[in-house]
Design a protein around this motif. Structure first.
Motif, short mmCIF file in Angstrom:
data_model
loop_
_atom_site.label_atom_id
_atom_site.label_comp_id
_atom_site.label_asym_id
_atom_site.label_seq_id
_atom_site.Cartn_x
_atom_site.Cartn_y
_atom_site.Cartn_z
N LEU A 1 84.11 43.52 -62.85
CA LEU A 1 84.03 43.25 -64.29
C LEU A 1 83.75 41.77 -64.55
O LEU A 1 82.95 41.41 -65.42
N GLY A 2 84.42 40.92 -63.78
CA GLY A 2 84.22 39.48 -63.95
C GLY A 2 82.81 39.06 -63.61
O GLY A 2 82.20 38.24 -64.31
N MET A 3 82.25 39.63 -62.54
CA MET A 3 80.88 39.32 -62.16
C MET A 3 79.91 39.77 -63.23
O MET A 3 78.95 39.06 -63.57
N GLY A 4 80.16 40.95 -63.81
CA GLY A 4 79.29 41.44 -64.89
C GLY A 4 79.35 40.53 -66.11
O GLY A 4 78.31 40.22 -66.71
N LEU A 5 80.55 40.09 -66.47
CA LEU A 5 80.70 39.19 -67.61
C LEU A 5 80.02 37.86 -67.34
O LEU A 5 79.34 37.30 -68.22
N LEU A 6 80.17 37.35 -66.13
CA LEU A 6 79.56 36.07 -65.78
C LEU A 6 78.04 36.15 -65.81
O LEU A 6 77.37 35.24 -66.33
N LEU A 7 77.48 37.25 -65.30
CA LEU A 7 76.03 37.42 -65.34
C LEU A 7 75.52 37.54 -66.77
O LEU A 7 74.45 37.01 -67.12
N THR A 8 76.30 38.22 -67.63
CA THR A 8 75.93 38.34 -69.04
C THR A 8 75.89 36.97 -69.71
O THR A 8 74.96 36.65 -70.46
N LEU A 9 76.90 36.14 -69.43
CA LEU A 9 76.93 34.79 -70.00
C LEU A 9 75.76 33.95 -69.50
O LEU A 9 75.17 33.18 -70.26
N MET A 10 75.43 34.10 -68.21
CA MET A 10 74.30 33.35 -67.66
C MET A 10 72.99 33.76 -68.32
O MET A 10 72.15 32.92 -68.66
N LEU A 11 72.79 35.08 -68.52
CA LEU A 11 71.57 35.55 -69.18
C LEU A 11 71.50 35.06 -70.62
O LEU A 11 70.44 34.67 -71.11
N LEU A 12 72.65 35.07 -71.31
CA LEU A 12 72.69 34.56 -72.69
C LEU A 12 72.34 33.08 -72.73
O LEU A 12 71.58 32.63 -73.59
N ALA A 13 72.88 32.32 -71.77
CA ALA A 13 72.61 30.88 -71.72
C ALA A 13 71.12 30.62 -71.49
O ALA A 13 70.52 29.76 -72.15
N VAL A 14 70.52 31.35 -70.55
CA VAL A 14 69.09 31.15 -70.26
C VAL A 14 68.26 31.57 -71.47
O VAL A 14 67.27 30.91 -71.82
N PHE A 15 68.64 32.68 -72.12
CA PHE A 15 67.92 33.12 -73.33
C PHE A 15 67.96 32.04 -74.40
O PHE A 15 66.94 31.72 -75.03
N ASN A 16 69.14 31.45 -74.64
CA ASN A 16 69.27 30.39 -75.63
C ASN A 16 68.43 29.17 -75.24
O ASN A 16 67.82 28.52 -76.10
N ASP A 17 68.41 28.85 -73.94
CA ASP A 17 67.61 27.72 -73.47
C ASP A 17 66.13 27.94 -73.79
O ASP A 17 65.44 27.04 -74.30
N VAL A 18 65.63 29.14 -73.46
CA VAL A 18 64.21 29.43 -73.70
C VAL A 18 63.92 29.43 -75.20
O VAL A 18 62.88 28.93 -75.64
N ALA A 19 64.84 29.99 -75.98
CA ALA A 19 64.64 30.03 -77.44
C ALA A 19 64.55 28.61 -78.00
O ALA A 19 63.75 28.35 -78.91
N ARG A 20 65.34 27.70 -77.48
CA ARG A 20 65.27 26.32 -77.95
C ARG A 20 63.93 25.68 -77.61
O ARG A 20 63.36 24.92 -78.40
N LEU A 21 63.42 25.99 -76.42
CA LEU A 21 62.13 25.43 -76.03
C LEU A 21 61.01 25.95 -76.92
O LEU A 21 60.07 25.22 -77.25
N LEU A 22 61.10 27.24 -77.29
CA LEU A 22 60.04 27.84 -78.11
C LEU A 22 60.16 27.45 -79.57
O LEU A 22 59.19 27.55 -80.31
#
Length: 451
Positions: free
Chosen positions: A430-451
């Protein structure tokens, strides 16, 4: 060149913090008598390694540069039946719970310690930055509270303020805590005054943006005096001279150089009347800003330029502290940053703050490059903030993070029994799944800021 500098600044920042974090685990594990098998910078496949010390610990660099780990002798990772008794006594799970807590907590604590050292060094050296003298936007919430341009903020909520970063920090904390901003203001000719921005005025602010600016408070800038006129430029042809004090453009008053530049940028190809003072005498000249193409967040735009440099730099001060005072300020800074980070996480969980505040490696790399170009003080301060963030994030009670292990050991202290292995395995997934979700959210926000 900027890209290479950004990459290098990011690697130095994150790499050094990972090393210090893992060194915390390593040193305390050795101190507690636990045998360390490997110290790795990076994750995944080992690409380089050497063995050192009496235990022949493997010091390694691994393929994936994000992260690192310390591998200890651990019965959960394989059969230890063939080991001699003296090695079995140094196995991690055979240590008492307080030693295990110390080993796991040492990593995040190392991050906090590095931040304290960096901040203390910066405070002792003194950081040159804008003073707490402010400009005020007409009609803004600060103006409605009675603040005026040229005021010097001496204290906020009984906390002394000398420089802009301290002012901004107090504004953000008040917005997060939803409390009034009580300001002690020094005004020329009137001495010290009091002003209050109520908590209601701070509601709904974008905490990721310019909080003081949203309230109508900015860094005070000098009067708009012409410093240099470029040969052959529209300014020279119009007769503008160094030393001219700019008063208004087409009857619109200009408080500082930024205001003057904004008007000129929007007047490309148009004739404007510039009112100024030269040797204390009023004068009006006509000029036509030259149209040029410039990049912006919306693409390429046409802006006006006249080929003149106007005073822009705010009042800068440097406030060095004694070693003891610097250490105290550094500890307080780390504590305040930790509490503010936890409050922001809490607000994101409850929906009071946007999940857009979650940032990832792309944004960190961008800021690393920007602060590195600004100078050593800005870059070291950025590293300190990232170190605090890593420490706080690792202490969150999420399985696979240090905080998750500390949660297990805390339950063991309370119940006298270790967490069942099956429960631990499920929690890890469960922890690994939550951590991966947070990482994907962080990368999505990073890309959204660039665009």
């Amino acid at each position: 060149m900027n890209f290479l500098q950004t990459v290098l600044a990011f690697i130095v920042c994150l790499g050094s913090l990972i090393v210090f974090h893992e060194l915390g685990h390593y040193l305390v594990a050795r101190w507690c008598g636990v045998k360390v098998l490997r110290f790795s910078v990076g994750m995944g496949k080992v690409v380089w390694s050497r063995r050192f010390g009496p235990d022949q610990t493997e010091w390694a660099i691994s393929a994936l540069p994000l992260g690192g780990y310390v591998k200890m002798l651990d019965a959960r990772e394989g059969d230890l039946g063939g080991l001699p008794p003296e090695d079995l006594a140094r196995e991690f799970t055979r240590q008492n719970v307080w030693k295990r807590i110390a080993i796991v907590a040492a990593g995040p604590l190392a991050n906090f310690l590095i931040a304290i050292v960096l901040f203390a060094g910066l405070y002792m050296h003194g950081i040159e930055e804008p003073s707490s003298k402010i400009s005020v936007t007409a009609g803004g919430k600060a103006a409605q509270a009675g603040l005026q341009g040229g005021d010097v903020i001496a204290a906020i909520n009984e906390q002394p303020v000398q420089v802009w970063s301290e002012l901004r920090w107090q504004f953000i904390q008040a917005a997060i805590d939803k409390r009034d901003l009580r300001l002690a203001v020094e005004r020329a000719g009137q001495g010290r005054l009091a002003a209050t921005l109520p908590a209601s005025a701070l509601a709904g602010l974008d905490l990721e943006g310019d909080v003081p600016g949203q309230l109508g408070v900015g860094v005070a800038r000098p009067a708009p005096v012409v410093q240099q006129v470029m040969p052959g430029s529209p300014a020279e042809r119009a007769g503008l001279q160094p030393g001219d004090l700019l008063k208004s453009v087409d009857g619109v008053a200009v408080a500082d150089g930024i205001a003057f530049i904004d008007i000129i940028r929007g007047a490309a190809g148009k004739t404007v009347q510039v009112q100024l003072e030269r040797a204390s005498q009023p004068l009006t000249i006509s000029m036509v800003p030259q149209a040029e193409q410039a990049k912006s967040g919306k693409g390429t735009v046409t802006v006006g330029k006249i080929g003149a440099y106007v005073a822009l730099a705010p009042d800068m001060i440097s406030v060095p502290s004694s070693p003891l005072a610097a250490l105290g300020k550094a500890v307080a800074k780390v504590w305040d940053t930790c509490t503010m980070t936890l409050k922001m996480i809490g607000k994101m969980i409850t929906g009071e703050a946007s999940l857009k505040n979650v940032t990832g490696p792309i944004t960190i790399a961008d800021y690393a490059g920007q602060t590195a170009r600004m100078g050593a003080a800005s870059y070291l301060s950025f590293i300190a903030f990232i170190s605090i963030s890593l420490g706080v994030m690792n202490l969150l009670p999420i399985p696979v993070l240090d905080g998750g292990h500390l949660l297990y050991y805390s339950l063991e202290v309370l119940t006298g029994r270790s967490v069942p292995e099956r429960v631990g395995e499920i929690a890890q997934r469960l922890g690994m799944g939550l951590l991966l979700t947070l990482m994907l959210l962080a990368v999505f926000n990073d890309v959204a800021r660039l665009l």
